[in-house]
Enzyme design. Structure first.
Site, PDB file in Angstrom:
ATOM      1  N   LYS A   1      -4.381  45.435   0.968  1.00  0.00           N
ATOM      2  CA  LYS A   1      -4.064  43.992   1.009  1.00  0.00           C
ATOM      3  C   LYS A   1      -2.875  43.647   0.127  1.00  0.00           C
ATOM      4  CE  LYS A   1      -8.749  42.395   2.067  1.00  0.00           C
ATOM      5  NZ  LYS A   1      -9.553  43.614   1.868  1.00  0.00           N
TER       6      LYS A   1
ATOM      7  N   GLY B   1       8.907  41.860  -0.735  1.00  0.00           N
ATOM      8  CA  GLY B   1       9.222  43.147  -0.115  1.00  0.00           C
ATOM      9  C   GLY B   1       9.558  44.247  -1.097  1.00  0.00           C
TER      10      GLY B   1
HETATM   11  P1  BMP Z   1     -19.464  45.177   3.636  1.00  0.00           P
HETATM   12  O1  BMP Z   1     -19.744  45.574   5.107  1.00  0.00           O
HETATM   13  O2  BMP Z   1     -20.205  46.015   2.670  1.00  0.00           O
HETATM   14  O3  BMP Z   1     -19.612  43.697   3.419  1.00  0.00           O
HETATM   15  O4  BMP Z   1     -17.925  45.551   3.359  1.00  0.00           O
HETATM   16  C1  BMP Z   1     -16.857  44.881   3.996  1.00  0.00           C
HETATM   17  C2  BMP Z   1     -15.541  45.550   3.654  1.00  0.00           C
HETATM   18  O5  BMP Z   1     -14.495  44.925   4.385  1.00  0.00           O
HETATM   19  C3  BMP Z   1     -15.136  45.509   2.196  1.00  0.00           C
HETATM   20  O6  BMP Z   1     -14.464  46.714   1.899  1.00  0.00           O
HETATM   21  C4  BMP Z   1     -14.141  44.360   2.115  1.00  0.00           C
HETATM   22  O7  BMP Z   1     -13.162  44.573   1.116  1.00  0.00           O
HETATM   23  C5  BMP Z   1     -13.514  44.382   3.497  1.00  0.00           C
HETATM   24  N1  BMP Z   1     -13.075  43.059   4.032  1.00  0.00           N
HETATM   25  C6  BMP Z   1     -13.978  42.030   4.259  1.00  0.00           C
HETATM   26  O8  BMP Z   1     -15.174  42.159   3.997  1.00  0.00           O
HETATM   27  N2  BMP Z   1     -13.506  40.850   4.797  1.00  0.00           N
HETATM   28  C7  BMP Z   1     -12.206  40.652   5.115  1.00  0.00           C
HETATM   29  O9  BMP Z   1     -11.863  39.602   5.625  1.00  0.00           O
HETATM   30  C8  BMP Z   1     -11.297  41.699   4.890  1.00  0.00           C
HETATM   31  C9  BMP Z   1     -11.744  42.896   4.352  1.00  0.00           C
HETATM   32  O10 BMP Z   1     -10.890  43.888   4.167  1.00  0.00           O
END
Ligand code: BMP
Length: 260
Positions: free
Chosen positions: A94, A99
């Site tokens: 993220k 840039g």
């Molecule tokens: P979990 O299924 O345990 O909630 O994990 C979700 C994962 O996706 C985490 O690594 C989080 O950083 C990522 N994530 C998210 O949950 N929502 C977003 O909008 C973007 C993400 O990268």
């Protein structure tokens, strides 16, 4: 015909980006549109999870900056497991700076993300320069970028015109292969969507995460890949059994979409 009505194999055959071709071919071969969000805090746990769950996923998603004993041997071993189990690596970094700064963060530092992550992602808050900076590092290495067009968490601000801007920038920039978000966003260039916040049972967590089912995300919303973390390796769970279950749920949701 919409891309959501085509098979992953068909889309892979006609896609112009080699990395996406590889991704779709992997998905078809393994019958998996599942990505594991491996949010564990040590090298041993990360590699253990990759070896156990690797056979069932198309993409293994990392947050390397939460690994307390990170070293370059970790990424060597992870790359070996990616070859052994046939998955791609997505570092969920993220990026969100100008840039010039993201170029340094992506290519250098102690993580050297561009050297081992097939896919990474960024926010477009800084404007298009962030994509150009990341592309300068990643394009020569054949990498791909996802834009965070939406997020899964409660009260998130990526909506409306901001989400639309993400779509415009993705279409205009070759290095972008798709989005993080909850649905298919466009029919241009077959840009993919990967969706976090997926769970078969839980509705959320105490910190704003919100879960939807594979069927809502893949069958109804036309997303391509489900990202599942704690649903697979959370407290008291058997990661192999859960990975198999989510793989099947994701794939069945995709087959149901094709049959619509
Ligand atoms: P979990 O299924 O345990 O909630 O994990 C979700 C994962 O996706 C985490 O690594 C989080 O950083 C990522 N994530 C998210 O949950 N929502 C977003 O909008 C973007 C993400 O990268």
């Amino acid at each position: 015909v919409s891309y959501s009505q085509m098979t992953y194999a068909q889309r892979g055959e006609q896609h112009s980006h080699p990395l996406v071709k590889q991704l779709f071919a992997t998905m078809e071969r393994k019958k998996s549109n599942l990505s594991l969000a491996a949010d564990v805090s040590t090298k041993a746990e990360l590699l253990g999870l990759a070896d156990k769950v690797g056979p069932y996923v198309c993409v293994f998603k990392t947050h390397v900056d939460v690994i307390s004993d990170f070293d370059s041997d970790l990424v060597d071993q992870l790359a070996a497991l990616a070859a052994k189990h046939d998955f791609l690596i997505f570092e969920d970094r993220k990026f969100a700076d100008i840039g010039n700064t993201v170029k340094l963060q992506y290519g250098g530092g102690m993580y050297r993300i561009a050297d081992w992550a097939h896919i990474t992602n960024c926010h477009v808050i800084p404007g298009e320069g962030i994509i150009q900076g990341l592309a300068e590092v990643g394009m020569p290495k054949g990498r791909g970028l996802l834009l965070l067009a939406e997020m899964s968490s409660k009260g998130m601000l990526a909506t409306g015109a901001y989400t639309e801007k993400n779509v415009d920038m993705a279409i205009a920039n070759e290095f972008v292969i798709g989005f993080i978000g909850s649905r298919r966003f466009t029919e241009e260039r077959d840009l993919i969507t990967m969706t976090p916040g997926v769970g078969l049972h839980a509705s959320g967590d105490a910190l704003g995460q919100q879960y939807r089912t594979p069927e809502m995300i893949v069958t109804e919303n036309g997303s391509d890949i489900i990202i599942v973390g704690r649903g697979i390796y959370g407290a008291g769970k058997d990661p192999i059994a859960e990975a198999q279950r989510y793989r099947e749920a994701g794939w069945n949701a995709y087959l149901k979409r094709l049959a619509q």
